[in-house]
Enzyme design. Structure first.
Site, PDB file in Angstrom:
ATOM      1  N   ARG A  51       0.861  -1.205   0.000  1.00 51.41           N
ATOM      2  CA  ARG A  51       0.000   0.000   0.000  1.00 51.41           C
ATOM      3  C   ARG A  51       0.891   1.246   0.000  1.00 51.41           C
ATOM      4  NH1 ARG A  51      -1.278   1.608   4.698  1.00 51.41           N
ATOM      5  NH2 ARG A  51      -2.075  -0.382   5.447  1.00 51.41           N
ATOM      6  N   TYR A 112     -17.584  16.844 -13.726  1.00 52.64           N
ATOM      7  CA  TYR A 112     -18.088  15.471 -13.840  1.00 52.64           C
ATOM      8  C   TYR A 112     -19.138  15.225 -12.745  1.00 52.64           C
ATOM      9  CZ  TYR A 112     -18.227  10.435 -13.169  1.00 52.64           C
ATOM     10  OH  TYR A 112     -18.653   9.157 -12.975  1.00 52.64           O
ATOM     11  N   ASP A 186      -8.694  19.588 -12.573  1.00 50.66           N
ATOM     12  CA  ASP A 186      -8.971  18.268 -13.129  1.00 50.66           C
ATOM     13  C   ASP A 186      -8.616  18.350 -14.619  1.00 50.66           C
ATOM     14  OD1 ASP A 186     -10.127  16.050 -14.364  1.00 50.66           O
ATOM     15  OD2 ASP A 186     -11.819  15.956 -12.973  1.00 50.66           O
ATOM     16  N   LYS A 211      -9.310   7.463 -18.445  1.00 51.53           N
ATOM     17  CA  LYS A 211      -9.643   8.092 -19.718  1.00 51.53           C
ATOM     18  C   LYS A 211      -8.420   8.101 -20.646  1.00 51.53           C
ATOM     19  CE  LYS A 211     -13.676   8.567 -17.857  1.00 51.53           C
ATOM     20  NZ  LYS A 211     -13.489   8.438 -16.443  1.00 51.53           N
TER      21      LYS A 211
END
Ligand code: P1T
Length: 400
Positions: A51, A112, A186, A211
């Site tokens: 992690r 978004y 973003d 994306k």
């Protein structure tokens, strides 16, 4: 070897990369081990637990840090200011943890739908965030609202999803400095190939790596990137403390995708421009929104802000308003074949969708109406197929 900085096309392939030190493997292996042996408690090779430390994820994190021009070295931050997460929303959620409970966040009005939902329906309740939306495509409104509401964070998205408004990144940085807010952009729709907000003094860049960066619709991921050493330290702490990290298989796929990012973006831009121009001439299309068209209200700003190797380039996303209502939109969307009717964007294959019913259904009705996300709005993600084939597909569906 020359010390001249590499061009972006080369950085996609080599940025932050080096052969695996144990074998010389040119591509980093997928390190699946969740844990790493220690010689004595606390004595190890710099890897304790996956992690916190994962070789494959680190390789992708250094790649995105390089593409977004953080300018940090590995002694400033282990992955030079790049951090990868399980999804774009996981990246956003971790970024919001930089804010104390009760803080005000000033957010672009068109973002978004999932970002809007996380802010309004989750973090306003669990973190007491006060969310103020404003249309940042109006730089005066941005400055005025920021001086009124004194935000701790300013969240911009440009081009916006789905109405493709353009936010002046320089203005966001300037206003952020003036009011002492952390500025976040973003950068999902543009990708670092077209715009690099950190070079314009923005504090943090966020991506849905699902994306363009991944680019093949086969992985879900997200990133945060910063050029500020103190923010990198905080994000590193948060990434580990919260734990919504990108897994090694996803990191491998995303890094693989990033290698062809520049060449794909070039093609997305060329085809989208052609298709936008063609759509503008279609009688059944009321309006085409594409930053590359002279008819886009912020065409001049987009031309200045979005560039590929010094030449204006406007991305692969197009928004159209069809004549008629939901019946006409449904008929059109049911009749495309090469364009896949599906959520998401930025993949090699062309996608098309209806934001009001699909990606932005979670935006409150009144806000959606105010933004103009109506039943006649359709969003296209232009892929890298032959543009003539894509136009033929759209022509066939518009005729029906
Ligand atoms: O889906 P995820 O990887 O969690 O990323 C969220 C996200 C963040 N920012 C922008 C600009 C986005 O477009 C997205 C995800 N968007 C879609 C799924 C979509 O079809 O618009």
């Amino acid at each position: 070897m020359s010390t001249k900085p590499l061009h972006l096309e080369s950085r996609c392939i080599h940025g932050g990369q080096r052969p695996d030190p144990t074998t010389g493997a040119v591509m980093p292996p997928i390190y699946t081990s969740s844990t790493f042996i220690q010689e004595s408690p606390g004595v190890h090779k710099g890897f304790e637990y996956s992690r916190s430390h994962n070789v494959t994820r680190f390789a992708f994190e250094r790649c995105i840090a390089n593409l977004e021009s953080t300018g940090l070295s590995e002694s400033d931050d282990r992955t030079q200011g790049g951090f990868a997460f399980a999804s774009g929303l996981a990246a956003t959620a971790t970024c919001l943890e930089l804010l104390d409970a009760g803080s005000t966040i000033l957010c672009m009005d068109d973002v978004y739908g999932g970002t809007n939902r996380l802010l309004q329906r989750v973090r306003s309740r669990t973190q007491g965030l006060k969310v103020v939306f404003t249309d940042m495509s109006d730089a005066n409104a941005l400055a005025r609202t920021a001086s009124e509401c004194k935000p701790r964070m300013i969240w911009a998205e440009t081009p916006t999803n789905p109405t493709l408004k353009i936010v002046d990144i320089d203005a966001v940085a300037r206003v952020g400095r003036a009011v002492g807010a952390i500025t976040v952009v973003d950068n999902t729709f543009a990708s670092p190939i077209l715009q690099r907000p950190l070079e314009r003094d923005i504090d943090i860049v966020m991506h849905s790596a699902t994306k363009y960066i991944g680019g093949h619709s086969d992985v879900v991921g997200g990133c945060l990137v910063t050029s500020r050493k103190e923010l990198a330290e905080k994000l590193r702490f948060m990434q580990n403390a919260i734990g919504s990290v990108m897994g090694p298989f996803d990191a491998y796929l995303t890094l693989r995708g990033a290698k062809t990012l520049a060449i794909r973006i070039r093609r997305h831009c060329e085809s989208a421009m052609r298709i936008a121009q063609w759509l503008e001439a279609q009688p059944s299309v009321e309006r085409v929104v594409y930053p590359g068209l002279a008819s886009h209200p912020q065409h001049a700003l987009a031309t200045r802000q979005m560039q590929l190797n010094g030449a204006p380039a406007y991305g692969g996303m197009i928004t159209i308003f069809l004549r008629g209502g939901i019946k006409e939109s449904r008929r059109f969307l049911e009749n495309v074949h090469l364009f896949a009717l599906a959520e998401s964007l930025g993949g090699v294959e062309s996608l098309i969708e209806h934001p009001a019913i699909m990606t932005h259904a979670s935006v409150p009705d009144a806000q959606r109406a105010a933004l103009g996300i109506s039943d006649s709005l359709v969003r296209l993600s232009v892929g890298i197929e032959d543009a003539d084939d894509l136009i033929a597909d759209l022509a066939h569906a518009l005729e029906r």
